[in-house]
Design a protein around this motif. Structure first.
Motif, PDB file in Angstrom:
ATOM      1  N   ARG A 328       4.174   5.072  -5.767  1.00 40.74           N
ATOM      2  CA  ARG A 328       3.009   4.116  -4.807  1.00 40.74           C
ATOM      3  C   ARG A 328       3.281   5.547  -3.253  1.00 40.74           C
ATOM      4  O   ARG A 328       2.165   5.786  -3.529  1.00 40.74           O
ATOM      5  CB  ARG A 328       3.791   2.846  -4.568  1.00 40.74           C
ATOM      6  CG  ARG A 328       2.110   2.031  -2.833  1.00 40.74           C
ATOM      7  CD  ARG A 328       2.409   0.823  -2.961  1.00 40.74           C
ATOM      8  NE  ARG A 328       1.689   0.763  -2.448  1.00 40.74           N
ATOM      9  CZ  ARG A 328       0.011  -0.080  -2.519  1.00 40.74           C
ATOM     10  NH1 ARG A 328      -0.601   0.392  -3.751  1.00 40.74           N
ATOM     11  NH2 ARG A 328      -1.044   0.070  -1.932  1.00 40.74           N
ATOM     12  N   GLU A 333      -0.435   5.512  -1.954  1.00 38.58           N
ATOM     13  CA  GLU A 333      -2.169   4.547  -1.986  1.00 38.58           C
ATOM     14  C   GLU A 333      -1.228   3.337  -0.547  1.00 38.58           C
ATOM     15  O   GLU A 333      -2.359   3.080  -0.387  1.00 38.58           O
ATOM     16  CB  GLU A 333      -1.690   4.226  -3.218  1.00 38.58           C
ATOM     17  CG  GLU A 333      -1.994   4.217  -4.466  1.00 38.58           C
ATOM     18  CD  GLU A 333      -1.206   3.933  -6.146  1.00 38.58           C
ATOM     19  OE1 GLU A 333      -0.636   2.819  -5.775  1.00 38.58           O
ATOM     20  OE2 GLU A 333      -2.212   4.377  -6.641  1.00 38.58           O
ATOM     21  N   GLN A 334      -0.645   4.100  -0.230  1.00 41.25           N
ATOM     22  CA  GLN A 334       0.314   2.614   1.057  1.00 41.25           C
ATOM     23  C   GLN A 334      -0.756   3.198   2.235  1.00 41.25           C
ATOM     24  O   GLN A 334      -1.591   4.068   2.744  1.00 41.25           O
ATOM     25  CB  GLN A 334       1.312   3.513   1.343  1.00 41.25           C
ATOM     26  CG  GLN A 334       1.930   4.734   1.733  1.00 41.25           C
ATOM     27  CD  GLN A 334       1.863   5.863   1.800  1.00 41.25           C
ATOM     28  OE1 GLN A 334       1.384   5.418   0.298  1.00 41.25           O
ATOM     29  NE2 GLN A 334       1.836   6.605   2.505  1.00 41.25           N
TER      30      GLN A 334
END
Length: 345
Positions: A328, A333-334
């Protein structure tokens, strides 16, 4: 003890979750039962290559962390067993000229957890007593862990290096990343005006909800031109950035004459173009910055105890889910910190 550690360099295939020797507390150290760590870009760097960082394999991952004190020495007067604590990640010599003047982050022999030595993604960590701080009582362990890298880095950039004032305008690149979000929180906590950038509208919307005054989509807008429009053609007082090469020209063009820029990263490259004439004619000031001193960490924690800011946690994974957490982070995407919860078995 269980830990997440690298056995080589490459992708997630070199990251194992398994047994490692439990650390033995040395004199002057505190043994901490870890409860949470959060991921940082350096975790990917260490997994991928670790080039230029002296380390030995296998090595436990994790730079920041928080937990419960398991054991202290007989001479320890401040911290006791059972205390909820957060760790400063830099282990210093205490004797060089920089340590002696209180600028430990410049220590000539500094060794970071998860980089030069075993890190925080384990059931236990033993570190010098000076690296252990009582965490804010209203924080959970993941939130406290997030202070050790991103918020400490942002604190030094905002308050020590560029010395942002409440009446100034600050342009923050790459909102969604941990340092950028921390900088936004700190800037807004003192009443400054914050303009943030991202290439994703969703992240810009979430930044507005956190207090950002203006947003710029770096994918569809000219950042420097828009920054000038938003400041009436004047330019921003301060730029906070950790993106590097891709945004450097826009960052310089966005500054007011005599403006300041602080940089702490180069995720898109470390060889930006050098507009030297703009630099000296406009008398711009450039500050390199990374991490922070023990005194800065103490000030940050006290600031957080007032309740003005709370780290943004994007997602929480168990130690066994470290591969998914790293993926991730790698995908970008965070929005905020990716936490690793560490539960003893």
């Amino acid at each position: 003890m269980r830990a997440a550690f690298i056995t080589g360099h490459g992708g997630n295939e070199v990251v194992e979750i398994g047994q490692r020797p439990e650390p033995v507390r040395a004199s002057g150290e505190i043994l901490v039962r870890m409860k949470a760590a959060t991921l940082n870009r350096v975790d990917l760097y260490m997994r991928d290559s670790g080039a230029g960082i002296t380390h030995q394999l296998p090595q436990i991952m994790g730079v920041d962390g928080a937990g419960i004190v398991e054991e202290v020495g007989p001479d320890e007067k401040t911290i006791k067993a059972g205390d909820r604590v957060v760790l400063h990640p830099g282990i210093v010599c205490g004797r060089c000229e920089f340590c002696q003047r209180g600028d430990q982050v410049l220590c000539v022999g500094i060794r970071y957890l998860g980089e030069h030595r075993d890190g925080t993604m384990a059931e236990f960590v033993s570190v010098p007593a000076e690296n252990v701080f009582l965490m804010p009582e209203n924080f959970d362990f993941a939130e406290a862990a997030a202070l050790g890298v991103n918020h400490l880095t942002a604190w030094r950039m905002v308050f020590t290096k560029t010395q942002v004032k409440p009446w100034e305008t600050v342009l923050i690149f790459g909102i969604g990343g941990g340092v950028s979000l921390a900088a936004l929180q700190l800037v807004k906590a003192i009443g400054s005006r914050a303009i943030v950038t991202s290439r994703e509208d969703e992240k810009l919307e979430r930044a507005r909800a956190l207090g950002a005054d203006e947003t710029i989509n770096g994918r569809t807008e000219d950042v420097a031109r828009r920054a000038m429009e938003l400041t009436g053609g004047r330019g921003v007082d301060v730029v906070i950035e950790n993106v590097g090469e891709a945004v450097w020209p826009a960052a310089l063009r966005s500054l007011v004459r005599g403006g300041r820029i602080a940089t702490c990263g180069a995720t898109t490259g470390d060889n930006p173009s050098s507009d030297l004439r703009r630099l000296f004619i406009r008398q711009l000031q450039i500050f390199g910055s990374t991490a922070g001193n023990f005194s800065e960490f103490r000030d940050l924690i006290e600031f957080c105890k007032r309740g003005d800011i709370r780290p943004v946690i994007d997602s929480r994974y168990g130690l066994d889910e470290t591969h998914a957490a790293l993926s991730r982070l790698e995908a970008g995407e965070q929005f905020g910190k990716i936490a690793i919860n560490i539960e003893s078995r």
